[in-house]
Design a protein around this motif. Sequence first.
Motif, mmCIF file in Angstrom:
data_model
loop_
_atom_site.group_PDB
_atom_site.id
_atom_site.type_symbol
_atom_site.label_atom_id
_atom_site.label_comp_id
_atom_site.label_asym_id
_atom_site.label_seq_id
_atom_site.Cartn_x
_atom_site.Cartn_y
_atom_site.Cartn_z
ATOM 1 N N HIS A 273 0.829 -1.215 0.000
ATOM 2 C CA HIS A 273 0.000 0.000 0.000
ATOM 3 C C HIS A 273 0.860 1.260 0.000
ATOM 4 O O HIS A 273 0.381 2.349 0.282
ATOM 5 N N GLY A 274 2.158 1.099 -0.317
ATOM 6 C CA GLY A 274 3.031 2.262 -0.430
ATOM 7 C C GLY A 274 3.505 2.831 0.878
ATOM 8 O O GLY A 274 4.031 3.958 0.909
ATOM 9 N N GLN A 275 3.342 2.088 1.975
ATOM 10 C CA GLN A 275 3.742 2.594 3.279
ATOM 11 C C GLN A 275 5.200 2.246 3.575
ATOM 12 O O GLN A 275 5.787 1.359 2.961
ATOM 13 N N ARG A 276 5.777 2.943 4.547
ATOM 14 C CA ARG A 276 7.156 2.709 4.939
ATOM 15 C C ARG A 276 7.214 1.652 6.036
ATOM 16 O O ARG A 276 6.252 1.466 6.789
ATOM 17 N N ILE A 277 8.394 1.003 6.118
ATOM 18 C CA ILE A 277 8.606 -0.006 7.147
ATOM 19 C C ILE A 277 9.953 0.240 7.820
ATOM 20 O O ILE A 277 10.660 1.184 7.473
ATOM 21 N N ALA A 278 10.312 -0.618 8.768
ATOM 22 C CA ALA A 278 11.588 -0.466 9.466
ATOM 23 C C ALA A 278 12.732 -0.609 8.468
ATOM 24 O O ALA A 278 12.619 -1.326 7.468
ATOM 25 N N PRO A 279 13.864 0.062 8.718
ATOM 26 C CA PRO A 279 14.984 0.018 7.771
ATOM 27 C C PRO A 279 15.581 -1.376 7.647
ATOM 28 O O PRO A 279 15.483 -2.198 8.560
ATOM 29 N N SER A 280 16.231 -1.600 6.506
ATOM 30 C CA SER A 280 16.845 -2.908 6.245
ATOM 31 C C SER A 280 18.234 -3.019 6.848
ATOM 32 O O SER A 280 18.731 -4.124 7.096
ATOM 33 N N GLY A 281 18.911 -1.879 7.024
ATOM 34 C CA GLY A 281 20.242 -1.898 7.599
ATOM 35 C C GLY A 281 21.312 -2.361 6.635
ATOM 36 O O GLY A 281 22.378 -2.822 7.035
ATOM 37 N N TRP B 250 11.828 3.048 2.511
ATOM 38 C CA TRP B 250 10.794 3.591 1.642
ATOM 39 C C TRP B 250 10.621 2.698 0.414
ATOM 40 O O TRP B 250 11.611 2.251 -0.181
ATOM 41 N N PRO B 251 9.384 2.468 -0.016
ATOM 42 C CA PRO B 251 9.172 1.753 -1.290
ATOM 43 C C PRO B 251 9.468 2.684 -2.458
ATOM 44 O O PRO B 251 8.958 3.798 -2.509
#
Length: 325
Positions: free
Chosen positions: A280-288, A317-318
């Motif tokens: 849905h285009g939302q952000r998630i925790a960083p991948s590192g 961010w996507p």
Amino acid sequence: MTAEQREQRASRPRRPTAADGLLVIDKPAGWTSHDVVAKARWLAGTRKVGHAGTLDPMATGVLVLGIGRATRLLTYVVGAEKEYLATIRLGVSTSTDDAEGEVTGRTDVGVHPWPELQVRLADAVAELTGDIQQVPSSVSAIKVDGQRAYARVRAGEDVQLAARPVTVHAFEVNDQQVVPDADGSGLMAWDLSVRVVCSSGTYIRALARDLGERLGVGGHLTMLRRSRVGGYPLSEARSMAELEAWPVDIPLDTLPLADAARATFPVRDLTAEEARALGHGQRIAPSGVDGSERTVAALGPDGVLVALIEDRGPQAWPVLVFSGS
């Protein structure tokens, strides 16, 4: 297109549309990259086909095509590291820096002291390895004021292109031999079989030209075969003959989006909740992942490519969403 050609095209059976994915082609000599794309559009049953980096008609080897939504990955594949096998002829210069141009100069390498040439060759190869400034061939596809450089040259213009930074990670001479020049004059030329690993945007023709200039004998490219584009080696490429023999009633087999992404990006396995959020285009925790804003392929619990993501500060961010949106 003539009426007969339109009739022949209309009579051909329509092929089923191939699944979104990549095709790794071993481009044959004499075909342009556009020729390959045109053929792939018919074979894949869709006009949504693109390629990741042009190969000259004389060149062969790896040409990566995107089918359907996989065309969105091509921007990243274009910038990937390339590997080439080539033959450089020293002692002969041409107008195009390859075998398709007119000869502009000849030097008999047979009159040069051989031990001295060997030492100078090693030095010249070293000078052309690493981070260098390279002037592309004047007949390249680079645009000058909106027009391809080669088109301006063909129109009679004197095109001078600016040097640009490229990186030659490896420049290896694997074999060498002195041969008679093809003009029948009795002059001797020097053929080098080389392997080059380089950044995107490096011109192997220009390497051949610059090597000849550093040795004072001139040089051009007589054979070029691209053996790898990023994570796509020649061993995984399919010939055009193989694809043309594909049954007309079966969709053309492609490399699935998730597998294509694995060959190009670091991979992050998502939880179901993360997959829904990215979809849905939302952000998630960083991948590192090491490196500023390095692109990562985010795969859902079912193994499907959900998105390409980049760490930006405290979140990922996507940048391209493929599934769930």
